[in-house]
Motif scaffolding. Structure first.
Motif, PDB file in Angstrom:
ATOM      1  N   PRO A  22       0.819  -1.215   0.000  1.00 35.86           N
ATOM      2  CA  PRO A  22       0.000   0.000   0.000  1.00 35.86           C
ATOM      3  C   PRO A  22       0.851   1.261   0.000  1.00 35.86           C
ATOM      4  N   THR A  23       0.448   2.238  -0.808  1.00 32.48           N
ATOM      5  CA  THR A  23       1.170   3.512  -0.856  1.00 32.48           C
ATOM      6  C   THR A  23       0.262   4.701  -0.595  1.00 32.48           C
ATOM      7  N   SER A  24      -1.017   4.469  -0.343  1.00 33.56           N
ATOM      8  CA  SER A  24      -1.953   5.541  -0.053  1.00 33.56           C
ATOM      9  C   SER A  24      -2.917   5.079   1.023  1.00 33.56           C
ATOM     10  N   ALA A  25      -3.769   6.000   1.490  1.00 32.97           N
ATOM     11  CA  ALA A  25      -4.755   5.649   2.515  1.00 32.97           C
ATOM     12  C   ALA A  25      -5.618   4.492   2.025  1.00 32.97           C
ATOM     13  N   ALA A  26      -6.108   3.693   2.958  1.00 30.85           N
ATOM     14  CA  ALA A  26      -6.855   2.481   2.614  1.00 30.85           C
ATOM     15  C   ALA A  26      -8.024   2.775   1.688  1.00 30.85           C
ATOM     16  N   ILE A  27      -8.742   3.874   1.923  1.00 29.67           N
ATOM     17  CA  ILE A  27      -9.950   4.165   1.164  1.00 29.67           C
ATOM     18  C   ILE A  27      -9.649   4.409  -0.314  1.00 29.67           C
ATOM     19  N   TRP A  28      -8.382   4.782  -0.637  1.00 30.61           N
ATOM     20  CA  TRP A  28      -8.008   5.074  -2.023  1.00 30.61           C
ATOM     21  C   TRP A  28      -7.205   3.932  -2.645  1.00 30.61           C
ATOM     22  N   GLN A  29      -7.260   2.753  -2.059  1.00 33.99           N
ATOM     23  CA  GLN A  29      -6.493   1.632  -2.578  1.00 33.99           C
ATOM     24  C   GLN A  29      -7.069   1.078  -3.876  1.00 33.99           C
ATOM     25  N   LEU A  30      -8.390   1.087  -4.006  1.00 31.17           N
ATOM     26  CA  LEU A  30      -9.032   0.553  -5.201  1.00 31.17           C
ATOM     27  C   LEU A  30     -10.432   1.153  -5.306  1.00 31.17           C
ATOM     28  N   GLY A  31     -10.970   1.192  -6.527  1.00 30.69           N
ATOM     29  CA  GLY A  31     -12.192   1.942  -6.779  1.00 30.69           C
ATOM     30  C   GLY A  31     -13.406   1.527  -5.980  1.00 30.69           C
ATOM     31  N   PHE A  32     -13.498   0.247  -5.618  1.00 32.04           N
ATOM     32  CA  PHE A  32     -14.705  -0.185  -4.912  1.00 32.04           C
ATOM     33  C   PHE A  32     -14.842   0.471  -3.555  1.00 32.04           C
ATOM     34  N   ARG A  33     -13.732   0.831  -2.920  1.00 28.00           N
ATOM     35  CA  ARG A  33     -13.799   1.335  -1.539  1.00 28.00           C
ATOM     36  C   ARG A  33     -14.589   2.636  -1.407  1.00 28.00           C
ATOM     37  N   PRO A  34     -14.185   3.734  -2.047  1.00 28.46           N
ATOM     38  CA  PRO A  34     -14.971   4.963  -1.866  1.00 28.46           C
ATOM     39  C   PRO A  34     -16.336   4.917  -2.528  1.00 28.46           C
ATOM     40  N   PHE A  35     -16.424   4.306  -3.714  1.00 26.40           N
ATOM     41  CA  PHE A  35     -17.702   4.322  -4.424  1.00 26.40           C
ATOM     42  C   PHE A  35     -18.732   3.427  -3.760  1.00 26.40           C
ATOM     43  N   PHE A  36     -18.324   2.320  -3.190  1.00 26.30           N
ATOM     44  CA  PHE A  36     -19.282   1.461  -2.494  1.00 26.30           C
ATOM     45  C   PHE A  36     -19.772   2.118  -1.207  1.00 26.30           C
ATOM     46  N   PHE A  37     -18.838   2.654  -0.424  1.00 24.20           N
ATOM     47  CA  PHE A  37     -19.251   3.222   0.858  1.00 24.20           C
ATOM     48  C   PHE A  37     -20.141   4.443   0.653  1.00 24.20           C
ATOM     49  N   PHE A  38     -19.674   5.399  -0.140  1.00 29.21           N
ATOM     50  CA  PHE A  38     -20.436   6.637  -0.290  1.00 29.21           C
ATOM     51  C   PHE A  38     -21.632   6.457  -1.223  1.00 29.21           C
ATOM     52  N   GLY A  39     -21.578   5.477  -2.124  1.00 26.07           N
ATOM     53  CA  GLY A  39     -22.760   5.156  -2.903  1.00 26.07           C
ATOM     54  C   GLY A  39     -23.859   4.613  -2.018  1.00 26.07           C
ATOM     55  N   ALA A  40     -23.490   3.727  -1.080  1.00 25.51           N
ATOM     56  CA  ALA A  40     -24.470   3.192  -0.134  1.00 25.51           C
ATOM     57  C   ALA A  40     -24.972   4.289   0.805  1.00 25.51           C
ATOM     58  N   LEU A  41     -24.075   5.170   1.242  1.00 23.51           N
ATOM     59  CA  LEU A  41     -24.483   6.273   2.117  1.00 23.51           C
ATOM     60  C   LEU A  41     -25.455   7.196   1.395  1.00 23.51           C
ATOM     61  N   PHE A  42     -25.182   7.462   0.130  1.00 24.27           N
ATOM     62  CA  PHE A  42     -26.086   8.298  -0.653  1.00 24.27           C
ATOM     63  C   PHE A  42     -27.449   7.617  -0.799  1.00 24.27           C
ATOM     64  N   ALA A  43     -27.442   6.287  -0.975  1.00 21.30           N
ATOM     65  CA  ALA A  43     -28.705   5.548  -1.067  1.00 21.30           C
ATOM     66  C   ALA A  43     -29.521   5.708   0.214  1.00 21.30           C
ATOM     67  N   VAL A  44     -28.842   5.676   1.353  1.00 22.22           N
ATOM     68  CA  VAL A  44     -29.527   5.784   2.644  1.00 22.22           C
ATOM     69  C   VAL A  44     -30.253   7.123   2.769  1.00 22.22           C
ATOM     70  N   ILE A  45     -29.600   8.201   2.347  1.00 20.84           N
ATOM     71  CA  ILE A  45     -30.179   9.531   2.567  1.00 20.84           C
ATOM     72  C   ILE A  45     -31.063  10.001   1.416  1.00 20.84           C
TER      73      ILE A  45
END
Length: 408
Positions: A22-45
């Motif tokens: 790893p060379t960056s923060a965990a959330i920026w390691q691969l595309g699924f991480r930010p898009f899955f979390f914040f996509g699901a968060l957006f779905a919730v609200i």
């Protein structure tokens, strides 16, 4: 490197390169991480915001027309976020070529997030702002997928960037319809986009669903029938065109709806549906996919009034699009962080709730329209609970490094 149906099981379940660190923060390691979390968060609200706007307008703050914002953001906001996260992960796996990570991933994700936030502001925002940001986000996704697939001449998957280009064009049309206040065009665009997503799900699902089923249950997977796949894909693609030309509910349109329904159902029957019923990570995919042919059958055979079409397409949008999204983000989040896919948090409740939400929102208003408001609220509650459950259990998975210390 040619993509075939003979996957390496380990590589499909995990991205696992022992030579990388790893060379960056965990959330920026691969595309699924930010898009899955914040996509699901957006779905919730997003759904509660829509219900407030619809039933408590005195408390609403969104400046964009609510009847435009709701379908646009669930399709081009939520659904495309999950699609982006999946493709930026899967395309790397399929081609062996790197997709966005680190700062590049943060910038692409930032465009998606800024577009969503710009439409939630309590003050007017020029329509050009979210349109431009969406263009940057989708353009970057298309360019990366095209580059990875083209660089290894993986022609079998070239339909993915082409499908994304169609989605980008439909998004442009959606913004144009808002700018010109042509809500008939906007409605057709959203319906066409749903069929476009159905095509992407059918294309990708036809590979991963039978593969996951056979790999988990250790049963022989039936080889795909090329002509059957071609009929399913082409008929769904033609539905996109028929919607935009106003011919969906013509006799020709209803014939192609029926062809798409029959071919999609026939494909599903070959994927060992019965054998998957004891495993939630499998039956959630099968059951969600089943909502596609069921929706198509109803649209083909029922009197296509605007009220019926709107509700049945909600059944498809929640049952198939959201259902497949929820199942896949659960599976990918575990598998691509080096965890055992079948020993994760219990997701039976959320998988069940999302299908119930589809039935309550898409079917009950048609048979009991006098209680439509109650069905909307109950369905929205089940929707938000389902994605909230994912966020609660998977935030730590997505924001922490893999247990084995490798990137991904």
């Amino acid at each position: 490197m040619t993509f075939t149906y003979r996957y390496n099981i380990k590589s499909m379940l995990n991205i696992d390169d022992p030579n990388e660190k790893p060379t960056s923060a965990a959330i920026w390691q691969l595309g699924f991480r930010p898009f899955f979390f914040f996509g699901a968060l957006f779905a919730v609200i997003a759904i509660p915001i829509w219900l407030i706007t619809l039933y408590l307008p005195e408390y609403a703050w969104i400046q964009f027309p609510a009847l435009w914002w709701h379908p646009h953001e669930l399709l081009f906001g939520f659904a495309l976020a999950i699609v982006a996260g999946f493709l930026l992960t899967a395309v790397k796996n399929w081609t062996g070529k790197a997709t966005f990570t680190g700062t590049q991933l943060a910038l692409v994700f930032g465009c998606w997030l800024a577009a969503r936030l710009s439409m939630l502001m309590p003050f007017p925002v020029p329509i050009e702002v979210p349109a431009f940001l969406d263009c940057l986000f989708m353009g970057a996704l298309i360019a990366k997928c095209w580059h990875c697939i083209y660089s290894v001449k993986q022609w079998r998957n070239i339909a993915i960037p082409i499908g994304l280009i169609v989605a980008l064009l439909l998004n442009f049309v959606s913004y144009y319809a808002l700018a010109t206040q042509d809500y008939t065009l906007a409605s057709n665009t959203w319906l066409a986009m749903q069929f476009m997503i159905a095509l992407l799900i059918s294309f990708i699902g036809g590979r991963v669903i039978p593969f996951f089923t056979s790999a988990k249950l250790n049963i022989e997977r039936k080889e795909p029938i090329v002509w059957l796949d071609a009929v399913a894909f082409s008929s769904l693609g033609l539905l996109v065109i028929l919607v935009m030309t106003g011919e969906l509910h013509s006799e020709v349109g209803r014939i192609f709806l029926l062809i798409a329904a029959i071919s999609s159902f026939a494909r599903l029957l070959r994927w060992q549906v019965k054998a998957s019923l004891n495993e939630p990570m499998l039956w959630s995919l099968h059951l969600s996919y089943l909502c596609l042919p069921v929706s198509l059958f109803i649209l083909a055979l029922w009197e296509p009034t605007p009220f019926v079409v709107k509700n049945i397409m909600h059944f498809f949008a929640i049952g198939t699009i959201a259902g497949v999204c929820l199942s896949m983000i659960t599976r990918v989040s575990l598998g691509h962080t080096g965890r055992n896919i079948y020993q994760g948090p219990n997701m039976v409740g959320p998988f069940t709730f999302i299908i119930l939400a589809a039935f309550i929102r898409g079917v009950l208003p048609v048979v009991m329209p006098e209680a439509t408001a109650e069905w909307h609220i109950l369905s929205g509650l089940l929707w938000s609970v389902s994605f909230s459950h994912f966020i609660y259990h998977f935030a730590s998975v997505l924001f922490q490094y893999r247990p084995d210390g490798r990137p991904g």
